[in-house]
Write an enzyme that holds these catalytic residues in place. Sequence first.
Site, mmCIF file in Angstrom:
data_model
loop_
_atom_site.group_PDB
_atom_site.id
_atom_site.type_symbol
_atom_site.label_atom_id
_atom_site.label_comp_id
_atom_site.label_asym_id
_atom_site.label_seq_id
_atom_site.Cartn_x
_atom_site.Cartn_y
_atom_site.Cartn_z
ATOM 1 N N TYR A 1 -4.060 11.871 1.037
ATOM 2 C CA TYR A 1 -3.246 11.090 0.111
ATOM 3 C C TYR A 1 -2.076 11.933 -0.388
ATOM 4 C CZ TYR A 1 -2.417 7.680 -3.654
ATOM 5 O OH TYR A 1 -1.866 6.738 -4.494
ATOM 6 N N GLU B 1 0.827 -1.213 0.000
ATOM 7 C CA GLU B 1 0.000 0.000 0.000
ATOM 8 C C GLU B 1 0.856 1.256 0.000
ATOM 9 O OE1 GLU B 1 -3.168 -0.231 -1.226
ATOM 10 O OE2 GLU B 1 -3.391 -1.642 0.426
ATOM 11 N N GLU C 1 -5.986 9.942 -14.481
ATOM 12 C CA GLU C 1 -6.339 10.175 -13.080
ATOM 13 C C GLU C 1 -5.489 11.295 -12.479
ATOM 14 O OE1 GLU C 1 -7.761 7.614 -9.241
ATOM 15 O OE2 GLU C 1 -7.795 6.826 -11.270
ATOM 16 N N SER D 1 -12.952 1.647 -8.218
ATOM 17 C CA SER D 1 -14.001 1.862 -9.213
ATOM 18 C C SER D 1 -13.522 2.816 -10.301
ATOM 19 C CB SER D 1 -15.260 2.413 -8.539
ATOM 20 O OG SER D 1 -14.975 3.604 -7.811
ATOM 21 N N ASP E 1 3.321 2.164 -4.684
ATOM 22 C CA ASP E 1 3.374 2.284 -6.141
ATOM 23 C C ASP E 1 3.986 3.602 -6.593
ATOM 24 O OD1 ASP E 1 1.091 3.651 -5.236
ATOM 25 O OD2 ASP E 1 -0.167 2.994 -6.904
ATOM 26 N N SER F 1 -23.997 7.862 -17.649
ATOM 27 C CA SER F 1 -23.792 6.726 -16.752
ATOM 28 C C SER F 1 -25.036 6.471 -15.925
ATOM 29 C CB SER F 1 -22.603 6.981 -15.821
ATOM 30 O OG SER F 1 -22.961 7.920 -14.825
ATOM 31 N N LEU G 1 -11.768 -0.171 -3.773
ATOM 32 C CA LEU G 1 -11.696 -1.268 -4.746
ATOM 33 C C LEU G 1 -11.485 -0.750 -6.165
ATOM 34 C CD1 LEU G 1 -14.524 -3.544 -3.317
ATOM 35 C CD2 LEU G 1 -12.058 -3.686 -2.926
ATOM 36 N N ASP H 1 -3.504 0.411 -9.771
ATOM 37 C CA ASP H 1 -4.911 0.079 -9.981
ATOM 38 C C ASP H 1 -5.195 -0.279 -11.429
ATOM 39 O OD1 ASP H 1 -5.032 0.791 -7.349
ATOM 40 O OD2 ASP H 1 -6.155 2.640 -7.669
#
Length: 388
Positions: A228, A35, A164, A131, A38, A69, A129, A176
């Site tokens: 983050y 974790e 991203e 998305s 990366d 969506s 997870l 990811d």
Amino acid sequence: MTDLQQATAAGFKSRFAHAPDGLWSAPGRVNLIGEHTDYNDGFVFPFAIDRRTVVALRLRSDRLIRVASSFAEDAVELSLDHLVPENLHGWSAYPLGVAWALGEFGADLTHVPGFEVFIDSDVPIGAGLSSSAAIESAVAVALNEVWGLDLDRPTLARVGQLAENRAVGAPTGIMDQSASLLGEADAAVFLDCRTLDAEIIPLGFDAAGLDLLIIDTNVSHDHATGGYADRRASCEAGAAALGVGSLRDLSEADLPRAATLLDDETFRRVRHIVTENQRVLDTVRTLRDLGPTAIGALLDTSHVSMRDDFEISVPQLDLAVVTSREAGAIGARMTGGGFGGAAIALTPRELIPAVRSAVSEAFASAGYVAPDMFVVRASDGARRDTAA
């Protein structure tokens, strides 16, 4: 077609009044261990899960892009001529950012047609997870095909990461997207984030009678906000102070020197990354030599490191981890970027009901919102699903 595929095709037809050219999908991912390593050029060990995002897409004859969506009321429209990160906002920045980023990797956006896309998903949002990477990877494989780009999967992972970072504004690494694009059934992706070398490692969970239980705390997180980015800045500051290009260049033998040079907080951030990299390597070696029942302690120590050194856990995650271990899981840890999201508990299949029950009772006793719990299995990566 699956229910999700049927819903996506129907959603496209409802929004755009005609059928799509095809359906493509990509999975979410769970990170078994590794974790925040990366973006420090380190090692990660995620796998694609059997929860997917499906995109229905049709090329247009003009330069217009229209994206819609199941989770947003209005469609977003933008010309390819105005496709720059500064014009991308909200949820549509994920798919539109991929289209822009493909141009940064060789697509001639002045000569490709516009498109319409409708997105649906059963990957939980905000649970850690990924998305977001599922959206990016599904759109990337779709546009790669219909625009005839012939980019390989590692390059598409870099496309998703760039989208991203620049379009969404989240300073995430490449894990990811790599998991979503490279995953295989009952296997994980051992990824070197410096070289982007990836190796598929069999997990052996099925043969060992193990399931991975996801415990979604329903504490939502947002990578584009400060926590983050602060952790990433600490890692960069630590590397600079220690005279290395990234924390990947350090080993556990360097930690005593680091302790003398860094303030306490920065040292603990560095220690997490250095020890977590080693835990990834140890997990891969243990799976090969001893099998999946022997990796529990590595998952446990990873959580302690994230809780105490990187300080990205929350009380709900800690409770999920402790309770699942007491109820019979062989190892447990929070997963994802932290500040909410989900924990994972590697559990003998016959004990899944007991772990679910114990966690539910513990959350109720603590006055927390009830968690969502479900088993995930390692799944295949992004793909074309059907012609229409």
